[in-house]
Scaffold this motif. Sequence first.
Motif, mmCIF file in Angstrom:
data_model
loop_
_atom_site.group_PDB
_atom_site.id
_atom_site.type_symbol
_atom_site.label_atom_id
_atom_site.label_comp_id
_atom_site.label_asym_id
_atom_site.label_seq_id
_atom_site.Cartn_x
_atom_site.Cartn_y
_atom_site.Cartn_z
ATOM 1 N N ALA A 1 0.815 -1.217 0.000
ATOM 2 C CA ALA A 1 0.000 0.000 0.000
ATOM 3 C C ALA A 1 0.847 1.266 0.000
ATOM 4 C CB ALA A 1 -0.940 -0.008 1.218
ATOM 5 N N LEU A 2 2.094 1.186 0.463
ATOM 6 C CA LEU A 2 2.951 2.367 0.471
ATOM 7 C C LEU A 2 3.152 2.929 -0.929
ATOM 8 C CD1 LEU A 2 4.936 4.294 1.971
ATOM 9 C CD2 LEU A 2 6.707 2.566 1.600
ATOM 10 N N HIS A 3 3.151 2.055 -1.929
ATOM 11 C CA HIS A 3 3.441 2.472 -3.295
ATOM 12 C C HIS A 3 2.178 2.672 -4.130
ATOM 13 C CE1 HIS A 3 7.791 2.007 -2.930
ATOM 14 N NE2 HIS A 3 7.539 0.935 -2.200
ATOM 15 N N THR A 4 1.041 2.820 -3.490
ATOM 16 C CA THR A 4 -0.175 3.170 -4.208
ATOM 17 C C THR A 4 -0.127 4.663 -4.487
ATOM 18 O OG1 THR A 4 -1.352 1.412 -3.024
ATOM 19 C CG2 THR A 4 -2.698 3.011 -4.197
ATOM 20 N N GLN A 5 0.612 5.032 -5.519
ATOM 21 C CA GLN A 5 0.869 6.424 -5.861
ATOM 22 C C GLN A 5 0.568 6.647 -7.348
ATOM 23 O OE1 GLN A 5 1.928 8.614 -3.527
ATOM 24 N NE2 GLN A 5 2.146 7.072 -1.934
ATOM 25 N N THR A 6 0.026 7.831 -7.645
ATOM 26 C CA THR A 6 -0.267 8.168 -9.033
ATOM 27 C C THR A 6 1.000 8.176 -9.878
ATOM 28 O OG1 THR A 6 -2.137 9.521 -8.307
ATOM 29 C CG2 THR A 6 -1.310 9.907 -10.543
ATOM 30 N N GLY A 7 2.094 8.703 -9.325
ATOM 31 C CA GLY A 7 3.345 8.745 -10.066
ATOM 32 C C GLY A 7 3.849 7.371 -10.432
ATOM 33 N N HIS A 8 3.678 6.390 -9.521
ATOM 34 C CA HIS A 8 4.111 5.027 -9.821
ATOM 35 C C HIS A 8 3.286 4.434 -10.967
ATOM 36 C CE1 HIS A 8 6.563 5.624 -6.512
ATOM 37 N NE2 HIS A 8 6.184 4.669 -5.684
ATOM 38 N N ALA A 9 1.973 4.688 -10.954
ATOM 39 C CA ALA A 9 1.122 4.187 -12.041
ATOM 40 C C ALA A 9 1.537 4.796 -13.376
ATOM 41 C CB ALA A 9 -0.336 4.500 -11.731
ATOM 42 N N ASP A 10 1.898 6.073 -13.363
ATOM 43 C CA ASP A 10 2.366 6.717 -14.592
ATOM 44 C C ASP A 10 3.658 6.078 -15.088
ATOM 45 O OD1 ASP A 10 0.207 8.422 -14.498
ATOM 46 O OD2 ASP A 10 1.309 10.049 -13.512
ATOM 47 N N GLU A 11 4.578 5.794 -14.157
ATOM 48 C CA GLU A 11 5.857 5.177 -14.534
ATOM 49 C C GLU A 11 5.630 3.803 -15.163
ATOM 50 O OE1 GLU A 11 9.030 5.744 -14.550
ATOM 51 O OE2 GLU A 11 9.187 7.708 -13.600
ATOM 52 N N ILE A 12 4.779 3.000 -14.547
ATOM 53 C CA ILE A 12 4.515 1.647 -15.046
ATOM 54 C C ILE A 12 3.851 1.701 -16.416
ATOM 55 C CG2 ILE A 12 3.130 -0.415 -14.650
ATOM 56 C CD1 ILE A 12 5.556 -0.373 -12.916
ATOM 57 N N THR A 13 2.862 2.599 -16.573
ATOM 58 C CA THR A 13 2.146 2.705 -17.845
ATOM 59 C C THR A 13 3.074 3.144 -18.965
ATOM 60 O OG1 THR A 13 0.116 3.256 -16.643
ATOM 61 C CG2 THR A 13 0.171 3.749 -18.993
ATOM 62 N N ALA A 14 3.977 4.076 -18.666
ATOM 63 C CA ALA A 14 4.903 4.571 -19.686
ATOM 64 C C ALA A 14 5.828 3.468 -20.185
ATOM 65 C CB ALA A 14 5.719 5.731 -19.133
ATOM 66 N N ARG A 15 6.058 2.457 -19.367
ATOM 67 C CA ARG A 15 6.947 1.347 -19.758
ATOM 68 C C ARG A 15 6.159 0.142 -20.281
ATOM 69 N NH1 ARG A 15 12.050 2.285 -16.556
ATOM 70 N NH2 ARG A 15 11.660 4.134 -15.306
ATOM 71 N N ARG A 16 4.864 0.324 -20.530
ATOM 72 C CA ARG A 16 3.972 -0.712 -21.073
ATOM 73 C C ARG A 16 3.882 -1.928 -20.158
ATOM 74 N NH1 ARG A 16 5.779 -2.657 -26.288
ATOM 75 N NH2 ARG A 16 7.897 -2.259 -25.536
ATOM 76 N N ARG B 1 -16.067 11.902 -16.148
ATOM 77 C CA ARG B 1 -15.029 12.735 -16.746
ATOM 78 C C ARG B 1 -14.339 13.600 -15.711
ATOM 79 N NH1 ARG B 1 -13.478 14.659 -21.637
ATOM 80 N NH2 ARG B 1 -14.966 13.297 -22.656
ATOM 81 N N TRP B 2 -15.086 14.061 -14.670
ATOM 82 C CA TRP B 2 -14.462 14.940 -13.693
ATOM 83 C C TRP B 2 -13.492 14.209 -12.787
ATOM 84 C CZ3 TRP B 2 -15.578 13.580 -8.679
ATOM 85 C CH2 TRP B 2 -16.708 12.783 -8.476
ATOM 86 N N HIS B 3 -13.386 12.878 -12.913
ATOM 87 C CA HIS B 3 -12.417 12.118 -12.137
ATOM 88 C C HIS B 3 -11.104 11.915 -12.886
ATOM 89 C CE1 HIS B 3 -15.034 9.998 -8.868
ATOM 90 N NE2 HIS B 3 -14.641 11.203 -8.532
ATOM 91 N N ARG B 4 -11.042 12.366 -14.132
ATOM 92 C CA ARG B 4 -9.853 12.100 -14.912
ATOM 93 C C ARG B 4 -8.676 12.936 -14.413
ATOM 94 N NH1 ARG B 4 -12.189 11.939 -21.121
ATOM 95 N NH2 ARG B 4 -13.706 10.254 -20.789
ATOM 96 N N LEU B 5 -7.508 12.351 -14.510
ATOM 97 C CA LEU B 5 -6.306 13.082 -14.113
ATOM 98 C C LEU B 5 -5.953 14.105 -15.191
ATOM 99 C CD1 LEU B 5 -4.028 10.217 -12.808
ATOM 100 C CD2 LEU B 5 -5.184 11.932 -11.440
ATOM 101 N N PRO B 6 -5.662 15.338 -14.821
ATOM 102 C CA PRO B 6 -5.256 16.334 -15.810
ATOM 103 C C PRO B 6 -3.864 16.030 -16.346
ATOM 104 C CG PRO B 6 -5.012 17.212 -13.603
ATOM 105 C CD PRO B 6 -5.680 15.870 -13.458
ATOM 106 N N ALA B 7 -3.594 16.511 -17.561
ATOM 107 C CA ALA B 7 -2.264 16.311 -18.130
ATOM 108 C C ALA B 7 -1.244 17.128 -17.365
ATOM 109 C CB ALA B 7 -2.267 16.721 -19.603
ATOM 110 N N ARG B 8 -0.072 16.534 -17.133
ATOM 111 C CA ARG B 8 0.977 17.226 -16.392
ATOM 112 C C ARG B 8 1.662 18.236 -17.301
ATOM 113 N NH1 ARG B 8 5.042 13.278 -13.899
ATOM 114 N NH2 ARG B 8 3.184 12.804 -12.691
#
Length: 272
Positions: A161-176, A230-237
């Motif tokens: 649970a410590l790594h339940t982070q939005t940034g981690h999900a972005d990192e994983i997704t970017a690496r397919r 739609r209002w739950h979507r993450l905005p583009a960084r």
Amino acid sequence: MRYPLTSLLAVAVCAVMAGASSCAAITDWLHDLDERAQERLGFTAGVPEGSTVWRILTRLDDTLLGNVLAGWLRTRTPVEVTRPRRYRTVIAIDGKTLRGARTGDARQVHLLAALDTTTGIVLAQVTVDAKNNEIPAFAPLLDAVEAMLGTLAEVLFIDDALHTQTGHADEITARRAHLLVQVKANQPALFKQLKRLPWAQIPVGDRTRDRGHGRRETRTVKAVTVATPRWHRLPARPASRADHPHPHRRWQDQPRNRLPDRVTARRPGFAP
């Protein structure tokens, strides 16, 4: 005097397995061996003193040594010829504090490691300052695993649970790759969002019952694909910001703990 590096590393491993917990104990273990055993380990012209063992072990590049050992272990692991059609490599990420190990400033050594659950081999590990600093060490660990495997495409990572982070999900997704995390009450927004799902109407995918640690455990798996408003979507960084913002800083335009447009949700409180 010159001594084979492989012999010194072999002595260190064998002595630690025999109970040695210091460089002096490793040296004593080596000196206690008979001459024939010393020669079999590669010491044909005498054995090193304790100061020599200490200098060599403290000057080793631990990251390089770990990568070499992980690569050697993978070559020694038999490869399955036939695998199920939907087989995926599953890597578990976890952090542990080492007993009896200290850094130069007398702090305990804490490692964040990636374990291949199929072979039981630690593919990579990075050193972190303390347990609450595991979050920024996540991306470097992914880099090390990717360098070992060549690609992370279709690899499934499992975190606590410590790594339940939005940034981690972005990192994983970017690496397919894929990420399976636990959601607990320390992520209140996401936990409540998942809690409101109609779990009673979702069929059970798998259920196991086990007994251990003095208790009975029932593990239930339910899977459902969720479509969020739609209002739950993450905005583009914004491109001007760093790829890895500070893990403890919350941007006002980047809400945490929100589900993306379509995700596979698992029932909160139940392990997969």
